[in-house]
Structure formats: structure tokens, C-alpha cells
Design a protein around this motif. Sequence first.
Motif, short mmCIF file in Angstrom:
data_model
loop_
_atom_site.label_atom_id
_atom_site.label_comp_id
_atom_site.label_asym_id
_atom_site.label_seq_id
_atom_site.Cartn_x
_atom_site.Cartn_y
_atom_site.Cartn_z
N GLN A 65 0.76 -1.17 -0.04
CA GLN A 65 0.09 0.39 0.32
C GLN A 65 0.65 1.37 0.20
O GLN A 65 2.24 1.42 0.17
CB GLN A 65 -0.96 0.00 0.80
N ARG A 66 0.21 2.28 -0.63
CA ARG A 66 1.09 3.54 -0.64
C ARG A 66 -0.26 4.65 -0.27
O ARG A 66 -1.13 4.89 -0.33
CB ARG A 66 1.42 3.84 -2.09
N SER A 68 -0.23 9.33 0.99
CA SER A 68 0.01 10.20 -0.20
C SER A 68 0.22 10.65 1.40
O SER A 68 -0.06 10.52 2.57
CB SER A 68 -0.80 11.35 -0.79
N ASP A 97 6.26 -3.40 -4.73
CA ASP A 97 6.80 -1.97 -4.38
C ASP A 97 6.81 -0.75 -6.13
O ASP A 97 5.50 0.00 -5.96
CB ASP A 97 7.95 -1.69 -4.16
N ASP A 101 4.02 2.05 -6.72
CA ASP A 101 4.28 4.06 -6.51
C ASP A 101 3.69 4.35 -7.96
O ASP A 101 3.07 5.49 -7.92
CB ASP A 101 5.89 3.95 -6.66
N ALA A 104 -0.15 4.51 -7.37
CA ALA A 104 0.02 6.03 -6.49
C ALA A 104 0.08 7.26 -7.29
O ALA A 104 -0.36 8.04 -6.90
CB ALA A 104 0.64 5.94 -5.49
#
Length: 187
Positions: A65-66, A68, A97, A101, A104
Motif C-alpha cells: 500500500q501507499r 500520500s 513496490d 508507486d 499512487a
Amino acid sequence: IEMSVTAGMVRDLRQRTSAGMMECKRALVESEGDIEKATELLRKKGAASAEKKAGRIAAEGKIVQRISADGKLGVVIEVNCETDFVAQADSFTAFADQIADYAAAQRPESVDRLLEGILKTGERVEDARHRLIGLIGENVSVRRFELVEIDEGRISGYLHGRKIGVLVAVQSGTKELGHDLAMHIAA
């Protein structure tokens, strides 16, 4: 007359493609030392290898997960492979990953759009997936993802191991409250 392939040429091709040493040497011999042609040969072989493995069940993997920095956008992605051993490998983790990225940053609307996206490395996600399949010898799939975007409040998340991921949007409260709520949801 057979082209002489040097160790340096093999090393350069390995760095460029992440393919095995013998595969790189064979590709360089076949392409008569042309690194661009050898790269294309390895890409085609990787795609063929991925095609063969596509039917195999990929039930292991990881959730990534990402969120902000401002807490207004959250992404959770499930990337699968065939074995727990590969799920822990650095190459698999790096791939997951990179996808997180990308998602997102670019906010794709579907998994198909995600697979067509271009990673920071300049490689298409689908091509990177095929290359990884050739490297690890297992089927790899990007199964699903969710993107949550809010105007007010903040998004928090929790990952339980590699298999459960939760994003929570809270209107008021701290990042820690959101994390605690996500942890309870995961439980």
C-alpha cells in the motif's frame, strides 16, 4: 565464424535485463554481439516463458500500500506469485513496490490500465512482469487494487503480514486512530 562474447558484454546485458548469465550469453551469441538485438531476444523469450506459466495458480504473494503524505490518497495492491519463497524475494518485492508507486502517482482506472502503465524505470508494467516471470520461473499476476481518494479527513492504513491490507478514511481524528481502526478491521 562464431562471435566472441566477452564477460563484460554478458555483464552489461544481465544488468540491463536481469536475465541469467547463460541466457545472456546465448542471446549475445545468437545476435552476433548486438546488445539491442540480444535484449529483444531475451524480452521475447521472457514473454514466451510468461505465456507458458500463465495458467499456473498464483495464490501466494503480497499486499502493498501507499498513502500520500497529506493522507488524501491511498492505494492497496495485491500482487501474486506461486510460492511463499518467491513472495519474500527481493526481486518480487521490488516489482510490487514499483507498481504501488506507479498506481499512487498515475491513478489508473483498472488493472488493465495499470499493466499498460510505464514504470519509473521506463519499462511497461506488463513487460516488467514478464521479465520477472522469466527471472524467477513462476507465474506472477497483479490481481487487484483499490485506490481511495478523499477531500476531507485523512486515509490511514494497516498491513498484517503480506496477506491483509486495509485502508480507512477518517473524517476527524489522528493518523494513529485511523491506523488502529484499520488494524481492527484486519483482525
